[in-house]
Write a protein that holds these residues in place. Sequence first.
Motif, PDB file in Angstrom:
ATOM      1  N   ALA A 119     -28.746  -3.445  -6.438  1.00  0.00           N
ATOM      2  CA  ALA A 119     -28.785  -1.989  -6.356  1.00  0.00           C
ATOM      3  C   ALA A 119     -29.961  -1.456  -7.159  1.00  0.00           C
ATOM      4  O   ALA A 119     -30.683  -0.555  -6.707  1.00  0.00           O
ATOM      5  CB  ALA A 119     -27.476  -1.410  -6.873  1.00  0.00           C
ATOM      6  N   VAL A 120     -30.163  -2.009  -8.344  1.00  0.00           N
ATOM      7  CA  VAL A 120     -31.276  -1.556  -9.185  1.00  0.00           C
ATOM      8  C   VAL A 120     -32.602  -1.788  -8.466  1.00  0.00           C
ATOM      9  O   VAL A 120     -33.455  -0.913  -8.399  1.00  0.00           O
ATOM     10  CB  VAL A 120     -31.249  -2.280 -10.553  1.00  0.00           C
TER      11      VAL A 120
ATOM     12  N   MET B  48     -17.622 -20.391  -5.141  1.00  0.00           N
ATOM     13  CA  MET B  48     -18.567 -20.728  -4.085  1.00  0.00           C
ATOM     14  C   MET B  48     -18.458 -19.787  -2.890  1.00  0.00           C
ATOM     15  O   MET B  48     -19.208 -19.881  -1.932  1.00  0.00           O
ATOM     16  CB  MET B  48     -18.334 -22.173  -3.620  1.00  0.00           C
ATOM     17  N   ASP B  49     -17.500 -18.896  -2.956  1.00  0.00           N
ATOM     18  CA  ASP B  49     -17.285 -17.943  -1.880  1.00  0.00           C
ATOM     19  C   ASP B  49     -18.513 -17.050  -1.704  1.00  0.00           C
ATOM     20  O   ASP B  49     -18.954 -16.411  -2.647  1.00  0.00           O
ATOM     21  CB  ASP B  49     -16.051 -17.107  -2.246  1.00  0.00           C
ATOM     22  N   PRO B  50     -19.103 -16.968  -0.503  1.00  0.00           N
ATOM     23  CA  PRO B  50     -20.305 -16.142  -0.306  1.00  0.00           C
ATOM     24  C   PRO B  50     -20.075 -14.681  -0.676  1.00  0.00           C
ATOM     25  O   PRO B  50     -20.951 -14.015  -1.207  1.00  0.00           O
ATOM     26  CB  PRO B  50     -20.604 -16.283   1.193  1.00  0.00           C
ATOM     27  N   LEU B  51     -18.872 -14.190  -0.389  1.00  0.00           N
ATOM     28  CA  LEU B  51     -18.584 -12.788  -0.695  1.00  0.00           C
ATOM     29  C   LEU B  51     -18.680 -12.542  -2.199  1.00  0.00           C
ATOM     30  O   LEU B  51     -19.229 -11.540  -2.653  1.00  0.00           O
ATOM     31  CB  LEU B  51     -17.176 -12.430  -0.192  1.00  0.00           C
ATOM     32  N   THR B  52     -18.143 -13.496  -2.977  1.00  0.00           N
ATOM     33  CA  THR B  52     -18.228 -13.372  -4.433  1.00  0.00           C
ATOM     34  C   THR B  52     -19.686 -13.372  -4.868  1.00  0.00           C
ATOM     35  O   THR B  52     -20.114 -12.567  -5.699  1.00  0.00           O
ATOM     36  CB  THR B  52     -17.502 -14.548  -5.111  1.00  0.00           C
TER      37      THR B  52
ATOM     38  N   ALA C  55     -22.219 -12.387  -3.203  1.00  0.00           N
ATOM     39  CA  ALA C  55     -22.801 -11.098  -2.846  1.00  0.00           C
ATOM     40  C   ALA C  55     -22.409 -10.042  -3.867  1.00  0.00           C
ATOM     41  O   ALA C  55     -23.231  -9.215  -4.290  1.00  0.00           O
ATOM     42  CB  ALA C  55     -22.347 -10.684  -1.449  1.00  0.00           C
ATOM     43  N   LEU C  56     -21.112 -10.090  -4.267  1.00  0.00           N
ATOM     44  CA  LEU C  56     -20.634  -9.109  -5.249  1.00  0.00           C
ATOM     45  C   LEU C  56     -21.413  -9.232  -6.555  1.00  0.00           C
ATOM     46  O   LEU C  56     -21.780  -8.235  -7.167  1.00  0.00           O
ATOM     47  CB  LEU C  56     -19.143  -9.311  -5.506  1.00  0.00           C
ATOM     48  N   TYR C  57     -21.664 -10.482  -6.945  1.00  0.00           N
ATOM     49  CA  TYR C  57     -22.425 -10.689  -8.184  1.00  0.00           C
ATOM     50  C   TYR C  57     -23.833 -10.104  -8.069  1.00  0.00           C
ATOM     51  O   TYR C  57     -24.425  -9.665  -9.032  1.00  0.00           O
ATOM     52  CB  TYR C  57     -22.518 -12.192  -8.493  1.00  0.00           C
TER      53      TYR C  57
END
Lengths: 424, 324
Positions: free
Chosen positions: B27-28, B13-17, B19-21
Amino acid sequence: MGRKLLLVAVVGVAAVFAVAGCSKQEDGDGVVEVQFWHAMGGPLGDTLDGLVAEFNETHPDINIESVSMGRYQALSQKIMAAVAAGEPPVLAQAYEAWTGELIENGSAEPLDPYIEGPNGLSPGELADFVPGLLENNTWDGTIYSFPFNKSVRAIYWNKNLFEAAGLDRAPTDWDEYGSMARTLTRDLDGDGETDQWGTAGQISAWMFENLLIQNGGEILTPDGARAAFDSAEGIEALEFMVRLLTDYGKVTSGYEYQNDFQAGKVGMIEGSTVSLSYMEGKYTFDMAVAPLPHGKERGCFVAGTNVVIFSEAPKAKKDAAWTFIKWFTSPEVTARWAIGTGYAPVRMSALESESMQARFEEIEGLREVLAQLEFASYEPRSAAWYAGRKYLEEGGVESALRKQKDPSTALAEAAVAVNAELGG
Amino acid sequence: MSWLSTLRRKKFMDPLTAALYLVPAGAVVVIFRMLPIASAFVLSFFDVKMGRIRGFVGLAQYAKLLQDPTFWSSLGTTAYYVAGVVPLSLFLALLAAVLLNQKIRGLGFYRTVYFLPVVTSLVAVSMVWKWIFHPRLGLLNYFFELVGGGSLQWLDEPRGIFEMIAGGLGWSWWPDGFAGPSLALIAVIIVAVWRGIGYNIVIFLAGLQNIPGQYYEAARIDGASPAQVFWKVTWPLLSPTTFYVLLSTTIVSFQVFTQIYLMTGPPVGGPMGTTKVIVYYLFERGFDAGGNMGYASAVALVLFVIILSLTLIQRRVVERRVYY
């Protein structure tokens, strides 16, 4: 298991890309690789590939890689995109309008240093080129491209049908052109419907342009700034073309008219000399070719492209490309190119060569057709005309031939569109 | 895989995680969608030849564009195309979806058959249809002649169909400007509908199966006729799906290119430029010799604005009738 398979697949795909990335041609063993982009397909491509293979055999230190890009339009798009990406080929076919763009971009290699260099051409050899060809490849006194595949138009006539209609030769002027086409248009089985046509053709600005100068007209004004084809001479030429192709002939899509001619349903057709290579061996009647009939004057445009060398290529590749051009335009090779494809040889002495003489024996009238080169004209070279030309073809010639508009309206409207292109 | 489950438990549930996902997909989208759109916007103010910027021209290209009759005629051609493809595709797809939603034998087979054109290469589809439409050798004219009809020129016919129909009825006169889309464009529209219909059927089917069975049951108990069931139950409850299909088909139709490029001409866009749609016009202006990417970008921007405003209008006008 499924995941493992997926992993294998991903690694496999990655490996393929990695290998593809590395397989870019490296010049090993001192062989200079030269990529040559062209738009020669069918029998033309076969002849070109044959000659390229012969060149590669006789020049072990050079390897010309012949790459067909399909149609001219596709070729131009690929060249422009490749130049924009900074990775053009070494050598490519190019119309004058494209070369103009390439010069402006600094991508076309000036050829004078090569011509004057140690592996160059003597003044005598240069004088041997068909008059006008080298001038047409010259911009501001510098030669940037070299004539490659050049053609003129000719009348192809079916001698058997002519004979049956009581005619013994091809038309020599417009009056005969019209009257012979009328005589050849016949209803053979008497059912009230035409089943043999005097002539046939496709929608083509090239045919109109030839009629235009035969009638004393011009495509553009002398300064190239405005359309001039909508003159009285132009209207008369288009009216004649419409009469020929709709009253005594038929308009077909694409090259269908050639099939109809080969099937013996059409008395004569106008076509490029290159059509010879497409038709050869596909007809059973006596066929001959003849120069275009003259109107008020004789007139014929040379069509076809030249070759350019790209400045971006390394010196060794550019030298190798020049060696190929020099070889390809030598009298003997250009004669064989001409025989294989129907293109005009680019050297006058090639016309006198033994192989060409033998070819003249085979195809009745070909000598006279190629003699048109002596008074041939060239289309305007500007990119604006190249872009505007389609309005003459689509808007002008096509709408008149399809009887959507009368010739004067069609040409006037096309002129407005072309002027917009030239002005912008 | 214990590290994965630990990760899941602790950080999912971590927002950073989160974002990483999102980074790979993000990027595409940014590199291949957002940046090109932004650069097209910028380039439309410059003179760009062969990948080189030759100078700032401000709004000159937009001004030139609005004065180019070919731009307007290609826009008109596109409008005809959209007006032909969207209603036809929607109607036929809905009809087929309703039929395929019944319990009939060989259902899987039919669903596959309708979906086949969607997964077939558009290039192959275009080439095959070009043959079918061939005036002399084509299958279509063969059948026409078999039933005693005359042969048509199809992709070579520049005349508008209204004008042709009027001519067929014996009216020799037809007002200029009301000739309608050329038969050549109609041929392209037929292929587009044939090709795109399977995709819309699948979406409609999903929508149909989302409608709870009890509504149908209630309608049946109340003695509703099949037509009433369709108009009072199916149609309103399917409206979110219909709305989506309408939007996506409209947008895709405005961007038609491949069929035009492969089926028409030469020259492409023929006969008489009656199949030159806006995206082909853009391509021609950008990529042909003498082309100008700046000008092509301006065309792209105008097309973008047109599609965006139409989508907004559709949302305003049509969405009011949608029952979510």
